[in-house]
Design an enzyme around this catalytic site. Structure first.
Site, PDB file in Angstrom:
ATOM      1  CB  SER A  68     -30.549  -1.968  45.206  1.00 25.06           C
ATOM      2  OG  SER A  68     -29.752  -1.694  44.070  1.00 25.06           O
ATOM      3  CE  LYS A 116     -26.862  -3.718  43.835  1.00 27.79           C
ATOM      4  NZ  LYS A 116     -27.290  -2.380  43.351  1.00 27.79           N
ATOM      5  CB  SER A 170     -28.610   1.400  43.609  1.00 26.66           C
ATOM      6  OG  SER A 170     -30.005   1.256  43.614  1.00 26.66           O
TER       7      SER A 170
END
Lengths: 61, 467
Positions: free
Chosen positions: B158, B82, B182
């Site tokens: 996310s 990420k 997330s």
């Protein structure tokens, strides 16, 4: 907590104190968000905690 | 052993064994991963930064090390992270436009270093919702990351790119972060195994924060065994993260096959069933049946725990971004801007009560875990929503989609419990949906054993998307 939280008044007050920029078309959404947070907080605050219950300074699970 | 042509569906365990055994080279794997990214990333938008040159250089080093007799647990395993993880030489975006103005990172995040030292090949940084305040995978700056199993659907967020990259076979393993869900939400929507370890287990040093008191990091993969393999490598003491607990590492891979006999497993009732769509409930029930349990427990005050996590997130997230949201709100994604602005207005007493309630809820859950070993609950209230969905109806109540996708993940991460998210494909379903396997604090091994057992029995699976 007051059962009649006025999100519009709260945002108008805090906007000034915090020096925030809020454009007209953002305002209703921001008011909806703080109203949702207030609703969540009301739920949390209505739970009675004993005086000795402390927040963890560094949380450990 | 499969050949390089099978790369998209190869698991990390298989890749490491093949490279260690000389059947594949790390260089071939880096090239295969880059080719897959080239082919599918324009449509899926999983990667925001591809570190091709570094990946090939690292692969050459791994090949040389293996030829020299080195034993590396992740030999030649491509992975990606990420884009809130620092990558040496790359700007740490955290899904934002503003952070793109920062200079490139000068070293890797702690966890990236751990994977590379073990022979892993970093392929790049992955799409995410701005500053991690997201459950959808939508991002006004980078475009929306889309679900590889259905390009009209959300990945979940996310850690959107972390879900999409693994589900599309670009890499077998990714790292994500989980503050309120997330890792578990994209695992559910993209049909992956995901591990949110215990709060304080893994170092977060070298990652851009969101809500420090709730932030966790962990892996997503297409098998439970890969999660265990990677989790064992990721562990290690790092004094640079003030919230990391000084606990001994927990070896999970070696115990994965111990099965579930003797484990006391129950299904979370009440709150965790009231606002779930039929597919989410069916997934939990399918898993429970396979594990031979039908016992249900009510987790008291779960709704309040979720509300408290919501309040803390609003205030602490806004505090982190106070300067940015005050000076340049127009540079935020509108979806996060309005939430950060409202978060600056949260009274301190609300937040402090939420933190004190957190202590109460933790004590109560510790008592529950004296009588059970594992709790099963839905990961999301439904399978992946169509991209752009603004409102949802749950339990007859219409509510905004974005904050409520994490209804079932938030009460659990609120007190830092370890969770393995496992993917279920119901009969005839076009999309997967995830189940949370929740264990007591510091017992990731239990959650992974259950996940592995479910995978072994074919109840849970994470096929690469047909693209």
């Amino acid at each position: 907590m007051s059962a009649e939280f006025d999100a519009g008044a709260h945002v108008a007050h805090m906007e000034k104190d915090m020096g925030l920029t809020i454009e007209d078309d953002w305002r209703p959404v921001i008011e909806a968000h703080i109203a949702a947070t207030q609703k969540a907080a009301e739920q949390v605050l209505s739970f009675p905690l004993e005086d000795h219950v402390e927040a963890a300074s560094v949380f450990e699970a | 052993m499969s050949g390089i042509a099978d790369f998209p569906s190869l698991k990390a365990v298989e890749i490491a064994a093949a490279v260690q055994g000389g059947e594949l080279t790390a260089t071939e794997l880096a090239q295969a991963s880059l080719q897959r990214v080239d082919q599918f990333n324009p449509a899926i938008r999983a990667f925001t930064d591809v570190t091709a040159e570094r990946a090939l250089a690292d692969a050459a080093r791994v090949d040389k090390a293996i030829a020299g007799g080195a034993v590396l647990p992740l030999a030649g395993v491509p992975f990606a992270v990420k884009n809130l993880f620092d990558i040496d030489g790359v700007v740490t975006r955290s899904g934002s436009r503003i952070n793109l103005e920062n200079p490139p990172a000068t070293s890797d995040a702690f966890l990236v270093s751990r994977l590379c030292e073990a022979g892993g090949l970093l392929m790049g940084g992955l799409h995410m919702g701005e500053y991690a305040y997201d459950f959808t995978g939508e991002n006004a700056h980078d475009g929306n990351c889309v679900n590889p199993h259905d390009l009209t659907r959300m990945t979940g967020g996310s850690s959107s790119g972390s879900g999409a990259a693994a589900a599309s076979g670009m890499v077998p393993v990714t790292l994500g972060s989980d503050t309120n869900g997330s890792i578990r939400v994209p695992s559910s929507f993209c049909g992956l195994f995901g591990l949110k370890p215990t709060y304080g287990r893994l170092s977060r040093h070298g990652t851009f924060p969101f809500v420090g008191s709730l932030d966790h990091l962990g892996p997503l993969a297409r098998s439970a065994r890969d999660l265990a393999l990677v989790f064992d490598v990721l562990q290690g003491w790092d004094k640079a993260d003030p919230a990391q607990a000084d606990r001994p590492a927990l070896a999970t891979l070696s115990d994965l096959g111990r099965g579930t006999d003797g484990l006391r497993m129950v299904v979370a009732g009440g709150y965790f069933r009231e606002k779930a769509e039929p597919e989410a409930l069916a997934a939990v029930d399918t898993v429970a049946r396979a594990l031979g349990t039908s016992a249900e427990i009510d987790i008291p005050e779960a709704a309040r725990a979720r509300a408290a996590a919501y309040v803390i997130t609003a205030a602490e997230g806004a505090n982190l971004h106070l300067d940015r949201i005050t000076r340049r709100p127009k540079d935020f994604d509108p979806e996060t801007r309005d939430r950060f602005l409202s978060g600056t207005m949260v009274p301190a007493v609300w937040v402090q009560h939420a933190h004190r309630f957190r202590s109460w809820f933790r004590s109560m859950m510790r008592e529950i875990f004296e009588h059970v070993d594992v709790i099963l609950a839905p990961a999301t209230p439904f399978a992946a929503l169509p991209t752009g969905t603004k409102t949802i109806t749950l339990g007859g109540e219409v509510m905004p989609a974005r904050p409520n996708i994490g209804l079932f993940t938030q009460p659990v991460s609120f007190i830092g419990l370890p969770v393995a998210a496992v993917p279920v494909w119901l009969d005839g379903a076009a999309l997967p949906v995830g189940v949370q396997v929740i264990a007591p604090a510091w017992r990731e091994d239990l959650a992974l054993r259950v996940a592995f057992q479910l995978e072994k029995e074919g109840v849970c699976r994470a096929p690469v998307a047909s693209l």
